[in-house]
Design a protein around this motif. Structure first.
Motif, mmCIF file in Angstrom:
data_model
loop_
_atom_site.group_PDB
_atom_site.id
_atom_site.type_symbol
_atom_site.label_atom_id
_atom_site.label_comp_id
_atom_site.label_asym_id
_atom_site.label_seq_id
_atom_site.Cartn_x
_atom_site.Cartn_y
_atom_site.Cartn_z
ATOM 1 N N THR A 46 -6.293 -5.908 -12.207
ATOM 2 C CA THR A 46 -7.283 -6.006 -13.287
ATOM 3 C C THR A 46 -8.638 -6.393 -12.719
ATOM 4 O O THR A 46 -9.667 -5.857 -13.135
ATOM 5 N N LYS A 47 -8.642 -7.303 -11.771
ATOM 6 C CA LYS A 47 -9.894 -7.739 -11.147
ATOM 7 C C LYS A 47 -10.567 -6.585 -10.405
ATOM 8 O O LYS A 47 -11.784 -6.402 -10.504
ATOM 9 N N GLU A 48 -9.800 -5.801 -9.657
ATOM 10 C CA GLU A 48 -10.362 -4.662 -8.927
ATOM 11 C C GLU A 48 -10.945 -3.632 -9.897
ATOM 12 O O GLU A 48 -12.039 -3.113 -9.675
ATOM 13 N N ALA A 49 -10.224 -3.353 -10.969
ATOM 14 C CA ALA A 49 -10.707 -2.389 -11.962
ATOM 15 C C ALA A 49 -12.015 -2.868 -12.598
ATOM 16 O O ALA A 49 -12.947 -2.082 -12.802
ATOM 17 N N ALA A 50 -12.095 -4.159 -12.886
ATOM 18 C CA ALA A 50 -13.312 -4.733 -13.479
ATOM 19 C C ALA A 50 -14.481 -4.660 -12.498
ATOM 20 O O ALA A 50 -15.614 -4.347 -12.885
ATOM 21 N N LEU A 51 -14.221 -4.938 -11.229
ATOM 22 C CA LEU A 51 -15.274 -4.851 -10.219
ATOM 23 C C LEU A 51 -15.761 -3.420 -10.048
ATOM 24 O O LEU A 51 -16.961 -3.178 -9.894
ATOM 25 N N ILE A 52 -14.840 -2.478 -10.080
ATOM 26 C CA ILE A 52 -15.218 -1.066 -9.984
ATOM 27 C C ILE A 52 -16.068 -0.676 -11.194
ATOM 28 O O ILE A 52 -17.073 0.021 -11.052
ATOM 29 N N THR A 53 -15.700 -1.149 -12.368
ATOM 30 C CA THR A 53 -16.492 -0.869 -13.575
ATOM 31 C C THR A 53 -17.922 -1.370 -13.398
ATOM 32 O O THR A 53 -18.882 -0.669 -13.716
ATOM 33 N N ARG A 54 -18.054 -2.575 -12.873
ATOM 34 C CA ARG A 54 -19.392 -3.156 -12.672
ATOM 35 C C ARG A 54 -20.191 -2.362 -11.638
ATOM 36 O O ARG A 54 -21.376 -2.104 -11.821
ATOM 37 N N LYS A 55 -19.533 -1.975 -10.552
ATOM 38 C CA LYS A 55 -20.213 -1.174 -9.512
ATOM 39 C C LYS A 55 -20.618 0.193 -10.066
ATOM 40 O O LYS A 55 -21.697 0.695 -9.763
ATOM 41 N N LEU A 56 -19.752 0.792 -10.877
ATOM 42 C CA LEU A 56 -20.084 2.092 -11.480
ATOM 43 C C LEU A 56 -21.273 1.966 -12.421
ATOM 44 O O LEU A 56 -22.126 2.849 -12.479
ATOM 45 N N ARG A 57 -21.348 0.875 -13.167
ATOM 46 C CA ARG A 57 -22.472 0.664 -14.092
ATOM 47 C C ARG A 57 -23.789 0.599 -13.326
ATOM 48 O O ARG A 57 -24.816 1.033 -13.809
ATOM 49 N N ASP A 58 -23.748 0.051 -12.092
ATOM 50 C CA ASP A 58 -24.949 0.013 -11.258
ATOM 51 C C ASP A 58 -25.401 1.419 -10.872
ATOM 52 O O ASP A 58 -26.587 1.654 -10.663
ATOM 53 N N ILE A 59 -24.454 2.335 -10.779
ATOM 54 C CA ILE A 59 -24.767 3.721 -10.437
ATOM 55 C C ILE A 59 -25.187 4.489 -11.690
ATOM 56 O O ILE A 59 -26.207 5.178 -11.704
ATOM 57 N N SER A 60 -24.380 4.369 -12.758
ATOM 58 C CA SER A 60 -24.640 5.116 -13.990
ATOM 59 C C SER A 60 -23.762 4.574 -15.113
ATOM 60 O O SER A 60 -22.566 4.359 -14.917
ATOM 61 N N ASP A 61 -24.352 4.395 -16.292
ATOM 62 C CA ASP A 61 -23.566 3.950 -17.433
ATOM 63 C C ASP A 61 -22.528 5.005 -17.825
ATOM 64 O O ASP A 61 -21.458 4.679 -18.314
ATOM 65 N N THR A 62 -22.825 6.262 -17.576
ATOM 66 C CA THR A 62 -21.867 7.329 -17.894
ATOM 67 C C THR A 62 -20.607 7.188 -17.057
ATOM 68 O O THR A 62 -19.499 7.324 -17.566
ATOM 69 N N TRP A 63 -20.782 6.899 -15.767
ATOM 70 C CA TRP A 63 -19.601 6.758 -14.899
ATOM 71 C C TRP A 63 -18.757 5.564 -15.319
ATOM 72 O O TRP A 63 -17.534 5.657 -15.367
ATOM 73 N N SER A 64 -19.382 4.444 -15.614
ATOM 74 C CA SER A 64 -18.594 3.270 -16.001
ATOM 75 C C SER A 64 -17.931 3.487 -17.356
ATOM 76 O O SER A 64 -16.778 3.093 -17.557
ATOM 77 N N ASP A 65 -18.619 4.137 -18.283
ATOM 78 C CA ASP A 65 -18.016 4.430 -19.590
ATOM 79 C C ASP A 65 -16.840 5.393 -19.449
ATOM 80 O O ASP A 65 -15.811 5.231 -20.108
ATOM 81 N N LEU A 66 -16.977 6.388 -18.601
ATOM 82 C CA LEU A 66 -15.875 7.334 -18.385
ATOM 83 C C LEU A 66 -14.683 6.628 -17.758
ATOM 84 O O LEU A 66 -13.534 6.848 -18.156
ATOM 85 N N TRP A 67 -14.920 5.755 -16.807
ATOM 86 C CA TRP A 67 -13.852 4.977 -16.163
ATOM 87 C C TRP A 67 -13.089 4.139 -17.193
ATOM 88 O O TRP A 67 -11.867 4.138 -17.240
ATOM 89 N N VAL A 68 -13.827 3.445 -18.051
ATOM 90 C CA VAL A 68 -13.211 2.620 -19.095
ATOM 91 C C VAL A 68 -12.461 3.512 -20.091
ATOM 92 O O VAL A 68 -11.333 3.200 -20.492
#
Length: 132
Positions: A6-28
Motif C-alpha cells: 500500500t505504501k509503494e502504491a501511494a508513493l507511486i501515485t504521488r510521483k505520478l502526480r508530479d508528472i501529470s494529474d492524468t497519470w495519477s488519476d489513471l493509476w488510482v
C-alpha cells in the motif's frame, strides 16, 4: 511480478502526480475499477451516468457495466471540472495531439509508471500493477 505494498502504491501515485494529474488519476482508477488499462483509457464521459460506467463492446471484449464507487465518481467529476471540454476521461493534452480529441496511450502511461516507480521499488511496475 511482485505485488506492491500500500505504501509503494501511494508513493507511486504521488510521483505520478508530479508528472501529470492524468497519470495519477489513471493509476488510482485502475486500482478502483476491475478493468484493463486499454478499456479504461477509451472511456468517455458519455459512458458515465453518475452511478455506473458502461464499457462498450470492442474487439474481443464484450460490453460491460460496472457500478462506480463514490471514489470513482469523485475522480471522474474532478477531471470533468478540470477539463470541461474533454471527451475522454483520460484524454491526452500533449502537444502531439492538442488539436485532436484522443485518449492517452498505454505506452505513455507505462513510461510514466516506470519513471515514477524507479525511486519507489526495484520491481517492474506496469499498468497491471495497479490491480492489487
Amino acid at each position: 511480478m511482485n505485488q506492491l505494498t500500500t505504501k509503494e502504491a501511494a508513493l507511486i501515485t504521488r510521483k505520478l502526480r508530479d508528472i501529470s494529474d492524468t497519470w495519477s488519476d489513471l493509476w488510482v482508477f485502475l486500482h478502483l475499477v476491475p478493468i484493463g488499462v486499454s478499456r479504461a483509457i477509451d472511456l468517455r464521459y458519455s459512458c458515465f451516468d453518475g452511478k455506473s460506467l458502461t464499457f462498450e463492446e470492442r474487439g474481443k471484449f464484450k460490453a460491460k457495466q460496472i457500478a462506480a464507487s463514490p471514489l470513482v465518481c469523485e475522480l471522474i467529476q474532478r477531471r470533468r471540472e478540470r477539463y470541461p471540454d474533454d471527451i475522454y476521461i483520460f484524454q491526452s493534452h500533449s502537444n502531439r495531439v492538442k488539436l485532436q480529441d484522443k485518449p492517452v496511450t498505454v505506452v505513455a502511461f507505462n513510461q510514466a509508471l516506470k519513471k515514477a516507480a524507479k525511486f519507489v521499488t526495484d520491481d517492474v511496475v506496469s499498468s497491471k500493477s495497479a490491480q492489487w
